[in-house]
Design a protein around this motif. Structure first.
Motif, PDB file in Angstrom:
ATOM      1  N   PHE A  91       0.847  -1.187   0.000  1.00 23.36           N
ATOM      2  CA  PHE A  91       0.000   0.000   0.000  1.00 23.36           C
ATOM      3  C   PHE A  91       0.886   1.242   0.000  1.00 23.36           C
ATOM      4  CE2 PHE A  91      -4.462  -1.310   1.617  1.00 23.36           C
ATOM      5  CZ  PHE A  91      -4.453  -2.406   0.765  1.00 23.36           C
ATOM      6  N   SER A  92       1.020   1.825  -1.178  1.00 24.45           N
ATOM      7  CA  SER A  92       1.772   3.069  -1.329  1.00 24.45           C
ATOM      8  C   SER A  92       0.782   4.231  -1.294  1.00 24.45           C
ATOM      9  CB  SER A  92       2.562   3.036  -2.640  1.00 24.45           C
ATOM     10  OG  SER A  92       3.326   4.209  -2.806  1.00 24.45           O
ATOM     11  N   SER A  93       1.215   5.411  -1.706  1.00 22.04           N
ATOM     12  CA  SER A  93       0.377   6.607  -1.575  1.00 22.04           C
ATOM     13  C   SER A  93       0.334   7.403  -2.868  1.00 22.04           C
ATOM     14  CB  SER A  93       0.917   7.497  -0.446  1.00 22.04           C
ATOM     15  OG  SER A  93       0.285   8.754  -0.444  1.00 22.04           O
ATOM     16  N   ILE A 130       0.349  -0.077  -4.900  1.00 16.28           N
ATOM     17  CA  ILE A 130      -0.848   0.706  -5.214  1.00 16.28           C
ATOM     18  C   ILE A 130      -0.722   2.084  -4.571  1.00 16.28           C
ATOM     19  CG2 ILE A 130      -3.363   0.823  -5.105  1.00 16.28           C
ATOM     20  CD1 ILE A 130      -3.413  -2.195  -4.737  1.00 16.28           C
ATOM     21  N   ASN A 131      -0.723   3.100  -5.411  1.00 13.68           N
ATOM     22  CA  ASN A 131      -0.669   4.485  -4.916  1.00 13.68           C
ATOM     23  C   ASN A 131      -2.089   4.944  -4.578  1.00 13.68           C
ATOM     24  OD1 ASN A 131       1.578   4.402  -7.404  1.00 13.68           O
ATOM     25  ND2 ASN A 131       2.307   5.295  -5.484  1.00 13.68           N
ATOM     26  N   TRP A 132      -2.501   4.649  -3.344  1.00 13.89           N
ATOM     27  CA  TRP A 132      -3.872   4.948  -2.926  1.00 13.89           C
ATOM     28  C   TRP A 132      -4.064   6.448  -2.681  1.00 13.89           C
ATOM     29  CZ3 TRP A 132      -7.411   1.379  -3.488  1.00 13.89           C
ATOM     30  CH2 TRP A 132      -7.114   0.030  -3.313  1.00 13.89           C
ATOM     31  N   GLY A 133      -5.215   6.946  -3.114  1.00 16.00           N
ATOM     32  CA  GLY A 133      -5.666   8.248  -2.656  1.00 16.00           C
ATOM     33  C   GLY A 133      -6.209   8.105  -1.248  1.00 16.00           C
ATOM     34  N   PRO A 134      -6.586   9.194  -0.586  1.00 17.80           N
ATOM     35  CA  PRO A 134      -7.081   9.110   0.791  1.00 17.80           C
ATOM     36  C   PRO A 134      -8.401   8.342   0.877  1.00 17.80           C
ATOM     37  CG  PRO A 134      -7.404  11.319  -0.104  1.00 17.80           C
ATOM     38  CD  PRO A 134      -6.555  10.595  -1.094  1.00 17.80           C
ATOM     39  N   TRP A 135      -8.477   7.438   1.866  1.00 21.72           N
ATOM     40  CA  TRP A 135      -9.699   6.678   2.117  1.00 21.72           C
ATOM     41  C   TRP A 135     -10.572   7.444   3.104  1.00 21.72           C
ATOM     42  CZ3 TRP A 135      -9.444   0.657   2.323  1.00 21.72           C
ATOM     43  CH2 TRP A 135      -8.654   0.179   1.263  1.00 21.72           C
ATOM     44  N   SER A 136     -11.857   7.335   2.938  1.00 15.95           N
ATOM     45  CA  SER A 136     -12.796   8.030   3.811  1.00 15.95           C
ATOM     46  C   SER A 136     -12.985   7.282   5.121  1.00 15.95           C
ATOM     47  CB  SER A 136     -14.147   8.173   3.097  1.00 15.95           C
ATOM     48  OG  SER A 136     -15.108   8.745   3.952  1.00 15.95           O
ATOM     49  N   MET A 159     -12.254  11.883  -1.245  1.00 15.44           N
ATOM     50  CA  MET A 159     -12.006  10.702  -0.423  1.00 15.44           C
ATOM     51  C   MET A 159     -12.545   9.454  -1.118  1.00 15.44           C
ATOM     52  SD  MET A 159     -10.589  12.396   1.971  1.00 15.44           S
ATOM     53  CE  MET A 159     -10.383  11.226   3.308  1.00 15.44           C
ATOM     54  N   LEU A 160     -11.785   8.370  -1.020  1.00 15.14           N
ATOM     55  CA  LEU A 160     -12.205   7.104  -1.600  1.00 15.14           C
ATOM     56  C   LEU A 160     -13.146   6.368  -0.642  1.00 15.14           C
ATOM     57  CD1 LEU A 160      -8.853   5.700  -3.046  1.00 15.14           C
ATOM     58  CD2 LEU A 160     -10.871   6.320  -4.375  1.00 15.14           C
ATOM     59  N   VAL A 183      -4.720   4.655  -7.559  1.00 13.35           N
ATOM     60  CA  VAL A 183      -6.174   4.589  -7.393  1.00 13.35           C
ATOM     61  C   VAL A 183      -6.588   5.788  -6.555  1.00 13.35           C
ATOM     62  CG1 VAL A 183      -8.145   3.278  -6.539  1.00 13.35           C
ATOM     63  CG2 VAL A 183      -6.157   2.070  -7.489  1.00 13.35           C
ATOM     64  N   MET A 184      -7.275   6.741  -7.170  1.00 10.88           N
ATOM     65  CA  MET A 184      -7.676   7.954  -6.460  1.00 10.88           C
ATOM     66  C   MET A 184      -8.907   8.546  -7.115  1.00 10.88           C
ATOM     67  SD  MET A 184      -4.477  10.279  -7.803  1.00 10.88           S
ATOM     68  CE  MET A 184      -3.382   8.871  -7.928  1.00 10.88           C
ATOM     69  N   ALA A 185      -9.607   9.387  -6.382  1.00 16.12           N
ATOM     70  CA  ALA A 185     -10.791  10.082  -6.903  1.00 16.12           C
ATOM     71  C   ALA A 185     -10.431  11.556  -7.026  1.00 16.12           C
ATOM     72  CB  ALA A 185     -11.978   9.887  -5.966  1.00 16.12           C
TER      73      ALA A 185
END
Length: 360
Positions: A91-93, A130-136, A159-160, A183-185
């Motif tokens: 889990f990357s960012s 995975i470069n995740w966007g912020p999760w809600s 927020m995802l 993966v981001m919104a």
């Protein structure tokens, strides 16, 4: 989380919860040795952060952030590289892909995991970063608080939904050819409008759907020049107020008090950098690094911009001097006309008027 574990166990899964420090090689090795049947895969989701500006940073805070991400992911790589696993997910960012102030150590740590995924692929080992966007509601985004979340929203970074994120994870796990994916919104139009220079051109080229998006600077100075001189300072003040409300996450600029100090409102060093950056972009000029600290209210910052940056006081004085000079010149010309010449001109005008009236 406990309810989910219970649900999985009722479905036949055997779940063991073991606490260990992923950055401690011996502890991690001991945990892996207890796993039976053989390990099918790894999901590395551990992480900590210590956000602040680089000039306020300490190497100890880099080490703290690196332990989970850098040392932890490398330990997992070394301890599992000879195992026939199905997946190795880190889990990357998204901060590695889109910049975020104050996260230099966090970005560096996540970038290591991105590089490790590519390295493992070169060895024909499974890996995905995975470069995740912020999760809600959960994760790092939840830890930073609503204030930082509001700033992201202002930039177009949404927020995802955790359920959507997990569905994305399931989808990506079936695509073993991938090494790294974001993966981001994001509202790209809104995001690009908050970037400047090479950054905006970079995203315009990298996002095909938005290649033709016009990336124009904020025409604040152009609009300012169209406003009457007497109204320009108020226009500047409203502009500053809107920017402060934006970086602070206020719903309405009217909620910002012009006399209240920025740091009394809750501004920190990161948001002060963001405010300075947006001011520089809109004013098309460079501002001192300490400008927000030196002029720490809307009123004082407005005065500084008006007088020192845009030179409005000088313009007013110049125009005033110019008007006075023209008036003095006209008066001088009047005073230099001989009195008898003025009397003759008046007499001639009266004679012409009487002659005109005589016709009627």
């Amino acid at each position: 989380a406990k309810l989910e574990v219970n649900l999985l166990e009722r479905q036949g899964a055997k779940i063991s919860i073991v606490q260990a420090d992923v950055s401690n090689y011996d502890q991690l090795a001991q945990v892996l040795n207890t796993i039976y049947p053989p390990l099918a895969g790894v999901i590395h989701a551990a992480g900590v952060f210590e956000d602040r500006l680089l000039n306020q940073h300490h190497w100890e805070l880099f080490e703290k952030t690196f332990e989970a991400k850098v040392t932890g992911s490398w330990n997992l790589h070394v301890l599992t590289r000879n195992l026939p696993m199905d997946f190795f997910i880190m889990f990357s960012s998204s901060t590695c892909l889109i910049s975020s102030s104050g996260l230099g150590n966090y970005v560096a740590a996540n970038a290591f995991m991105d590089a490790l995924a590519h390295y493992r692929h070169s060895l024909n080992l499974p890996a995905l970063s995975i470069n995740w966007g912020p999760w809600s509601g959960i994760g790092m985004a939840n830890a930073v608080g609503t204030h930082r979340q509001a700033q992201w929203e202002q930039q177009g970074i949404h927020m995802l939904n955790p359920e959507f994120a997990l569905e994305s994870l399931a989808f990506l796990m079936s695509h073993k050819e991938l090494s790294q994916v974001g993966v981001m919104a994001v509202d790209w139009n809104q995001f690009i409008s908050h970037t400047s220079g090479n950054s905006s051109r970079f995203f315009a080229e990298c996002i095909p759907a938005h290649k033709n998006v016009a990336i124009a600077p904020i025409n604040f100075t152009e609009q300012l020049n169209r406003i009457l001189l007497k109204d320009r300072k108020e226009y500047i003040k409203n502009h500053v107020k809107c920017l402060v409300a934006s970086v602070m996450g206020f719903d309405c600029p009217e909620n910002v008090q012009c006399e209240q100090g920025f740091f009394q409102m809750g501004m920190d060093s990161l948001t002060s950098v963001e405010l300075r950056s947006r001011l520089q972009k809109s004013l098309c000029c460079s501002l001192p690094a300490t400008v927000i600290f030196t002029y720490s209210t809307i009123d004082t910052l407005t005065d500084y911009i008006a007088s020192e940056i845009l030179k409005l006081n000088i313009i007013e004085e110049t125009l005033s001097t110019s008007k006075n000079t023209q008036l003095d010149k006209l008066l001088k010309e009047v005073y230099e006309v001989p009195l008898d010449h003025i009397e003759e001109s008046v007499a001639e005008e009266l004679a012409e008027l009487e002659a005109l009236l005589a016709k009627y």
